[in-house]
Design an enzyme around this catalytic site. Structure first.
Site, PDB file in Angstrom:
ATOM      1  CB  ALA A  83      -0.914   0.006   1.217  1.00 32.54           C
ATOM      2  CD  GLU A 103      -2.718  -3.193  -6.578  1.00 32.39           C
ATOM      3  OE1 GLU A 103      -1.518  -3.478  -6.695  1.00 32.39           O
ATOM      4  OE2 GLU A 103      -3.102  -2.066  -6.224  1.00 32.39           O
TER       5      GLU A 103
HETATM    6  C1  5RP Z   1       0.323  -0.933  -6.880  1.00 36.76           C
HETATM    7  C2  5RP Z   1       0.186  -0.590  -5.444  1.00 36.76           C
HETATM    8  C3  5RP Z   1       1.329  -0.928  -4.546  1.00 36.76           C
HETATM    9  O1  5RP Z   1       0.914  -1.903  -3.655  1.00 36.76           O
HETATM   10  C4  5RP Z   1       1.765   0.300  -3.802  1.00 36.76           C
HETATM   11  O2  5RP Z   1       2.110   1.307  -4.745  1.00 36.76           O
HETATM   12  C5  5RP Z   1       2.969   0.002  -2.890  1.00 36.76           C
HETATM   13  O3  5RP Z   1       4.068  -0.332  -3.672  1.00 36.76           O
HETATM   14  P1  5RP Z   1       5.464  -0.747  -3.043  1.00 36.76           P
HETATM   15  O4  5RP Z   1       5.276  -2.066  -2.370  1.00 36.76           O
HETATM   16  O5  5RP Z   1       6.384  -0.825  -4.242  1.00 36.76           O
HETATM   17  O6  5RP Z   1       5.896   0.333  -2.086  1.00 36.76           O
HETATM   18  O7  5RP Z   1      -0.817  -0.101  -4.982  1.00 36.76           O
HETATM   19  O8  5RP Z   1      -0.767  -0.488  -7.627  1.00 36.76           O
END
Ligand code: 5RP
Length: 237
Positions: A83, A103
């Site tokens: 997230a 998602e």
């Molecule tokens: C993808 C998302 C990811 O879960 C969110 O951006 C977090 O990414 P990361 O684990 O690279 O920090 O929502 O659409």
């Protein structure tokens, strides 16, 4: 490994411990999910439903059995994802990787939802550090953005860093726009207002869609379950 990378790894380790005997497991998208994929056992009899092409490729390369969302009836046993922001009520902003629509669909159709974040993602108010990603039907882009503009929203069309002119298209073929969270409106209000505009496919506001959050720090993992106090999983390493 950077401090944030280490914290993401610990969050992923925390999530791994919560999988139990789940067989049909939804996987989100992003660098924290990638760390989880690296920890999953390809010899286990679990099957994974990927929220994006990126995750499908990474999970298949690791030897995991991957299903396309179009091939399952649901519900999934567990959904696990990263997230961008998590507030004290465990509401979240997601979609930094442009995969928010699939998602959210997979999270909605899962019996248990686990999200993994490094501690920098914890905020007291959604929108503190990140805008809300919103997926919009491609051909409605101008109509939707000008309507949101009239409604007082600050909107930026997300564009690739290089290698393509024009906006980014998601795996679900929409355009991603980033909408700044207004300081005077709550997340439920913003969610309803954004979704009231035809052409908006989905928003990255994940409200009430979380059962457990694993929060990684450089030296520990904290597990926060909806409606109960958090617990620290201390590690020696
Ligand atoms: C993808 C998302 C990811 O879960 C969110 O951006 C977090 O990414 P990361 O684990 O690279 O920090 O929502 O659409």
């Amino acid at each position: 490994m950077s401090g944030v990378d280490e914290a993401k790894r610990r969050a992923a380790e925390g999530a791994l411990k919560l999988i139990g005997d789940a067989k049909l497991i939804g996987l989100g998208t992003g660098s924290t999910v990638e760390k989880l994929i690296g920890l999953l056992d390809p010899n286990a009899d679990s099957v994974y439903v990927a929220s994006s092409i990126d995750t499908a490729v990474k999970a298949s390369s690791r030897g995991l059995k991957v299903l396309h969302p179009s091939s399952i009836r649901g519900p999934l046993d567990i959904y696990i994802d990263g997230a961008d922001e998590v507030d004290e009520e465990l509401n979240m902003i997601k979609g930094g990787g442009a995969a928010l629509t699939m998602e959210k669909i997979l999270a909605h159709h899962s019996m248990k939802r686990i999200f993994m974040v490094d501690h920098t993602k914890l905020v007291s108010r959604l929108g503190e550090n990140r805008p809300v990603p919103v997926e919009v039907i491609r051909d409605a882009l101008m109509l939707v953005t000008s309507r949101l503009d009239d409604m007082g929203y600050d909107v930026v069309v997300r564009r690739p860093g290089s290698g393509k002119y024009g906006p980014i298209l998601s795996d679900t073929c929409g355009v991603i726009i980033d909408v700044r969270m207004p300081g005077d409106k709550g997340p439920e209000y913003v969610e309803n207002e954004l979704k009231s505009v035809p052409g908006v496919v989905e928003t990255g506001l994940f409200l009430g869609l979380v059962d457990v959050v694993t929060v990684g720090y450089t030296n520990k993992t904290r597990v926060i379950a909806r409606g109960s106090r958090s617990m620290d999983l201390h590690r020696q390493r």
